[in-house]
Scaffold this active site. Structure first.
Site, PDB file in Angstrom:
ATOM      1  N   ASP A   1      -0.865  -7.372   1.249  1.00 38.49           N
ATOM      2  CA  ASP A   1      -0.160  -6.105   1.437  1.00 38.49           C
ATOM      3  C   ASP A   1       1.336  -6.368   1.616  1.00 38.49           C
ATOM      4  O   ASP A   1       1.879  -6.266   2.716  1.00 38.49           O
ATOM      5  CB  ASP A   1      -0.739  -5.362   2.645  1.00 38.49           C
ATOM      6  CG  ASP A   1      -0.290  -3.912   2.697  1.00 38.49           C
ATOM      7  OD1 ASP A   1       0.285  -3.429   1.700  1.00 38.49           O
ATOM      8  OD2 ASP A   1      -0.508  -3.266   3.744  1.00 38.49           O
TER       9      ASP A   1
ATOM     10  N   HIS B   1       0.820  -1.222   0.000  1.00 40.36           N
ATOM     11  CA  HIS B   1       0.000   0.000   0.000  1.00 40.36           C
ATOM     12  C   HIS B   1       0.849   1.264   0.000  1.00 40.36           C
ATOM     13  O   HIS B   1       0.332   2.356  -0.277  1.00 40.36           O
ATOM     14  CB  HIS B   1      -0.990  -0.009   1.185  1.00 40.36           C
ATOM     15  CG  HIS B   1      -0.383   0.323   2.509  1.00 40.36           C
ATOM     16  ND1 HIS B   1      -0.059  -0.633   3.447  1.00 40.36           N
ATOM     17  CD2 HIS B   1      -0.055   1.508   3.069  1.00 40.36           C
ATOM     18  CE1 HIS B   1       0.433  -0.052   4.529  1.00 40.36           C
ATOM     19  NE2 HIS B   1       0.454   1.251   4.318  1.00 40.36           N
TER      20      HIS B   1
ATOM     21  N   SER C   1       4.235   1.987   8.393  1.00 40.36           N
ATOM     22  CA  SER C   1       3.849   0.993   7.388  1.00 40.36           C
ATOM     23  C   SER C   1       5.066   0.413   6.678  1.00 40.36           C
ATOM     24  O   SER C   1       6.029   1.121   6.370  1.00 40.36           O
ATOM     25  CB  SER C   1       2.931   1.621   6.341  1.00 40.36           C
ATOM     26  OG  SER C   1       1.675   1.917   6.885  1.00 40.36           O
ATOM     27  N   GLY C   2       5.008  -0.878   6.386  1.00 36.32           N
ATOM     28  CA  GLY C   2       6.090  -1.537   5.667  1.00 36.32           C
ATOM     29  C   GLY C   2       7.223  -2.026   6.540  1.00 36.32           C
ATOM     30  O   GLY C   2       8.038  -2.836   6.116  1.00 36.32           O
TER      31      GLY C   2
END
Length: 445
Positions: free
Chosen positions: A298, A253, A395-396
């Protein structure tokens, strides 16, 4: 008045003296350094300054053009940057759609895998389509390299013999080379060595400093040397984990909005966002988007243009074993530069770390939590009482588990709010995508 008479001077024919004063070359007074500088130095400096100005102006023009426009060739013309990677071919040869985030579909199962039982090698028997353990008999370095290559590693592997345990439930097969792949041989007799192959494709999951603080405290890059900042136009967007010299693991994402690979960079080796130069990206791969449930799949892989040089502050983290199953309440770690408050606040300039726990799927999907949104390809981790969680900007980044080495078992993906009660962070379950990771790295060496 009488005109003046002309007179002649007789000269000795052997003499070198001139006939008269008109033949004498006058002596020049030598230039001073200041005069030389004015006549020679100043024009050179002026020319250099003009050249430097032209170069600077050309660089500035190129930076501006690169930011807002894209140059097409054959025929040569420019298009607005917003038309790059928009799914429509605007350049005649299609180069505006070439350096874009690519979707990589799930492929056929990779025919090798590693078990948490002492990192033993297992291979897929094509005849029976069943998995078997590799016997150590006649196993060589060349076979080890082929096996690791099937999982996308190009480093020098290490291997050793480990005794077959009493609870061995898979067939044990011999391994030979077949072209560039492994050939499974069903043994007519027992595995003579009585040992299986324990294989390590890359030294990973080791840090110089063990983490000690718990609960959103400042972290050291010595503790988490695999953590990177993934940046768009020099702005931190997501975290990521170093898997090997070329590859970074992160969330899909992060790239849903900006598809132009040239605008993305990676910064490694620092726990501060503002330090260290960023590294250019060669390719970005994401999984196929599930349009009915975008929170699934994701996961993304970022390939660097140039390999990383490993050091005390730049090292890879291990991928989990295919059968690494964690039980609820297993202690895990999270790190990131994300927002320190749910509403308001700002991105942290310094890397933060926190200890969390794995939360049971049933509890995570309860009515007061995520009400069934968490699938089997996801993990829940946090503190049910709230207060410790990942947030925007994290995120990630990795959800990490420590056994013999640090493993990235999850990828920071989504959640309702940050740090609230009953809604912990939700993470992509890495073991569910090992085959995808192996396939991408193998096909993009």
């Amino acid at each position: 008045m009488r005109p003046a008479a002309l007179t002649f001077q007789a000269r000795d024919p052997d003499s070198n003296q001139p006939l008269n004063s008109l033949d004498v070359t006058p002596l020049r007074k030598p230039r001073t350094p200041l005069e030389t500088f004015k006549k020679v130095g100043i024009p050179i400096i002026a020319a250099l300054l003009s050249l430097a100005t032209i170069i600077i102006m050309a660089v500035l023009i190129k930076v501006i053009l690169d930011k807002y426009y894209f140059l097409c060739g054959q025929p040569l013309h420019v298009i607005p940057r917003r038309q790059v990677c928009d799914g429509q071919q605007d350049c005649a040869s299609g180069e505006d759609e070439q350096l874009c985030v690519k979707t990589f579909p799930d492929g056929f199962p990779v025919a090798v895998r590693l078990s948490r039982d002492r990192s033993t090698l297992q291979v897929l028997d094509p005849a029976t389509q069943s998995w078997a353990s590799a016997c150590f008999d006649n196993f060589t370095e060349a076979l080890a390299k082929i096996a690791c290559g099937q999982m996308g590693y190009d480093s020098k592997p290490t291997f050793r013999a480990v005794e077959i345990g009493p609870d061995q439930d898979l067939d044990v097969v011999g391994i030979t080379e077949n072209g560039q792949g492994l050939q499974v041989q069903n043994l007519s007799g027992p595995c003579l060595s009585g040992s299986l192959v324990s294989l390590h494709c890359l030294a990973c999951g080791e840090s110089l400093k063990a983490p000690r603080v718990v609960g959103g405290e400042t972290a050291s890059v010595d503790s988490w040397p695999w953590q990177v900042s993934i940046q768009y136009n020099k702005q931190h967007i997501c975290g990521g984990s170093i898997l090997d010299p070329h590859w970074i693991l992160t969330a899909a994402h992060c790239f849903r909005k900006y598809h132009d690979v040239s605008t993305w960079k990676v910064r490694a080796g620092s726990d501060k966002l503002g330090n260290f130069p960023s590294l250019p990206v060669a390719s970005i791969f994401i999984t196929e988007l599930n349009t009915t449930y975008p929170k699934e799949k994701d996961i993304a892989l970022v390939k660097l243009q140039f390999p990383l040089t490993f050091s005390g502050t730049v090292r890879p983290i291990c991928l989990p074993f295919f059968d690494e199953e964690l039980t609820p309440a297993t202690p895990l770690w999270i790190i990131g530069w994300g927002f320190t408050e749910q509403d308001g606040g700002k991105m942290s300039d310094t890397l933060l770390q926190a200890s969390v726990q794995l939360i049971d799927h049933t509890r995570c999907n309860a009515e007061d939590a995520y009400q069934g949104e968490v699938t089997e390809q996801m993990l829940c981790a946090g503190i049910l009482e709230g207060g410790v969680d990942t947030c925007q900007g994290d995120s990630g980044g990795p959800l990490m588990y420590h056994s013999d080495q640090w493993q990235v078992v999850g990828i920071v993906s989504w959640g309702h709010g940050c740090g609230g009660p009953s809604t912990p962070g939700v993470y992509t379950k890495v073991t569910a995508y090992l085959n995808w990771i192996y396939s991408v790295r193998k096909l993009e060496p």
